[in-house]
Design a protein around this motif. Structure first.
Motif, short mmCIF file in Angstrom:
data_model
loop_
_atom_site.label_atom_id
_atom_site.label_comp_id
_atom_site.label_asym_id
_atom_site.label_seq_id
_atom_site.Cartn_x
_atom_site.Cartn_y
_atom_site.Cartn_z
N ALA A 61 0.75 -1.12 -0.09
CA ALA A 61 0.15 -0.04 -0.06
C ALA A 61 0.87 1.23 0.27
O ALA A 61 0.39 2.10 -0.70
CB ALA A 61 -0.71 0.14 1.13
N GLU A 62 1.87 1.41 0.57
CA GLU A 62 2.77 2.50 1.01
C GLU A 62 3.53 2.68 -0.37
O GLU A 62 3.70 3.70 -0.95
CB GLU A 62 3.94 2.31 1.99
N ILE A 63 4.00 1.44 -1.10
CA ILE A 63 4.79 1.58 -2.22
C ILE A 63 3.70 2.12 -3.42
O ILE A 63 4.30 3.03 -4.29
CB ILE A 63 5.28 0.07 -2.70
N ALA A 64 2.59 1.56 -3.50
CA ALA A 64 1.56 1.98 -4.41
C ALA A 64 1.52 3.60 -4.31
O ALA A 64 1.37 4.24 -5.55
CB ALA A 64 0.38 1.18 -4.46
N ALA A 65 1.15 3.93 -3.10
CA ALA A 65 0.82 5.44 -3.08
C ALA A 65 1.86 6.44 -3.36
O ALA A 65 1.79 7.26 -3.82
CB ALA A 65 0.31 5.70 -1.63
N GLN A 66 3.34 5.75 -2.98
CA GLN A 66 4.51 6.74 -3.45
C GLN A 66 4.97 6.60 -4.89
O GLN A 66 5.23 7.81 -5.31
CB GLN A 66 5.69 5.90 -2.53
N TYR A 67 4.44 5.57 -5.54
CA TYR A 67 5.05 5.61 -6.85
C TYR A 67 4.15 5.79 -7.90
O TYR A 67 4.37 5.97 -9.27
CB TYR A 67 5.85 4.25 -7.28
N LEU A 68 2.59 5.43 -7.70
CA LEU A 68 1.76 5.47 -8.90
C LEU A 68 0.97 6.77 -8.87
O LEU A 68 0.82 7.39 -7.76
CB LEU A 68 0.76 4.23 -8.66
N THR A 69 0.48 7.14 -10.08
CA THR A 69 -0.22 8.46 -10.16
C THR A 69 -1.33 7.61 -11.33
O THR A 69 -1.26 7.03 -12.03
CB THR A 69 0.61 9.38 -10.68
N LYS A 70 -2.07 8.91 -11.36
CA LYS A 70 -3.49 8.72 -12.19
C LYS A 70 -2.65 8.47 -13.86
O LYS A 70 -1.94 9.34 -13.95
CB LYS A 70 -4.42 9.95 -12.16
N GLY A 71 -3.35 7.50 -14.37
CA GLY A 71 -2.85 7.34 -15.88
C GLY A 71 -1.88 6.34 -16.16
O GLY A 71 -1.62 5.70 -17.03
N ASN A 72 -1.24 5.99 -14.84
CA ASN A 72 0.01 4.81 -14.89
C ASN A 72 -0.61 3.47 -15.57
O ASN A 72 -1.79 3.12 -14.84
CB ASN A 72 0.67 4.68 -13.65
N PRO A 73 0.03 2.88 -16.33
CA PRO A 73 -0.52 1.36 -16.57
C PRO A 73 0.09 0.56 -15.28
O PRO A 73 1.20 0.99 -14.67
CB PRO A 73 0.46 1.07 -17.91
N VAL A 74 -0.78 -0.53 -14.96
CA VAL A 74 -0.44 -1.14 -13.90
C VAL A 74 -0.89 -2.81 -14.23
O VAL A 74 -1.54 -3.01 -15.27
CB VAL A 74 -1.38 -0.83 -12.65
N TYR A 75 -0.08 -3.59 -13.57
CA TYR A 75 -0.54 -5.08 -13.79
C TYR A 75 -0.70 -5.38 -12.32
O TYR A 75 0.06 -5.15 -11.37
CB TYR A 75 0.79 -5.72 -14.05
N ILE A 76 -2.08 -5.76 -12.26
CA ILE A 76 -2.47 -6.50 -10.69
C ILE A 76 -2.59 -7.76 -10.85
O ILE A 76 -3.20 -8.47 -11.64
CB ILE A 76 -3.85 -5.63 -10.64
N GLU A 77 -2.09 -8.37 -9.62
CA GLU A 77 -2.20 -9.98 -9.50
C GLU A 77 -2.74 -10.11 -8.07
O GLU A 77 -2.03 -9.49 -7.21
CB GLU A 77 -1.25 -10.48 -9.91
N GLY A 78 -3.73 -10.82 -7.79
CA GLY A 78 -4.40 -11.15 -6.27
C GLY A 78 -5.32 -11.91 -6.32
O GLY A 78 -5.83 -12.66 -7.20
N THR A 79 -6.08 -11.97 -5.31
CA THR A 79 -7.41 -12.64 -5.05
C THR A 79 -8.61 -11.93 -5.30
O THR A 79 -8.57 -10.63 -4.99
CB THR A 79 -7.38 -13.15 -3.61
N LEU A 80 -9.64 -12.41 -5.83
CA LEU A 80 -10.77 -11.85 -5.86
C LEU A 80 -11.91 -11.95 -4.78
O LEU A 80 -12.05 -13.27 -4.55
CB LEU A 80 -11.47 -12.27 -7.54
N SER A 81 -12.70 -10.81 -4.65
CA SER A 81 -13.79 -10.79 -3.53
C SER A 81 -14.71 -9.84 -4.14
O SER A 81 -14.33 -8.98 -4.49
CB SER A 81 -13.48 -10.63 -2.26
N VAL A 82 -15.86 -10.50 -4.03
CA VAL A 82 -17.12 -9.74 -4.83
C VAL A 82 -17.88 -9.22 -3.70
O VAL A 82 -18.19 -9.94 -2.78
CB VAL A 82 -18.01 -10.47 -5.87
N ASP A 83 -18.38 -7.90 -3.42
CA ASP A 83 -19.07 -7.14 -2.55
C ASP A 83 -20.49 -7.13 -3.17
O ASP A 83 -20.56 -6.67 -4.48
CB ASP A 83 -18.50 -5.88 -2.17
N GLU A 84 -21.62 -7.55 -2.52
CA GLU A 84 -22.90 -7.22 -3.04
C GLU A 84 -23.59 -6.43 -2.07
O GLU A 84 -23.60 -6.71 -0.92
CB GLU A 84 -23.54 -8.46 -3.17
N TRP A 85 -24.22 -5.40 -2.64
CA TRP A 85 -25.21 -4.44 -1.77
C TRP A 85 -26.44 -4.16 -2.53
O TRP A 85 -26.27 -4.33 -3.55
CB TRP A 85 -24.62 -3.28 -1.39
#
Length: 85
Positions: A61-85
């Motif tokens: 989280a700290e690394i993402a906030a430090q280095y990423l900005t709007k418009g940057n291309p990103v590769y995301i890999e992780g677990t999926l959770s779906v919220d329903e409301w």
């Protein structure tokens, strides 16, 4: 036991938002746009953008906030959770 994993390549739709839990754990929220092609009619391609909310925890989280900005291309890999409301 089941497991849902997701991988995506997209662009950030806004700057990362870093916050901290009451216990002091860093949490960063990202908005990622992923573009894909869809065929609605024969020989007619349209582009569909799907938006995902991504949450990073702890040091990531700290690394993402430090280095990423709007418009940057990103590769995301992780677990999926779906919220329903």
């Amino acid at each position: 036991m089941s497991f849902a994993k997701i991988m995506m390549i997209g662009n950030l739709g806004r700057d990362p938002e870093l916050r901290y839990t009451p216990q002091g754990t860093p949490v960063c929220d990202l908005s990622v746009a992923v573009r894909g092609a869809s065929r609605r009619r024969v020989r007619s391609k349209t582009s569909i953008t799907t938006w995902y909310r991504v949450t990073c925890w702890r040091r990531l989280a700290e690394i993402a906030a430090q280095y990423l900005t709007k418009g940057n291309p990103v590769y995301i890999e992780g677990t999926l959770s779906v919220d329903e409301w």
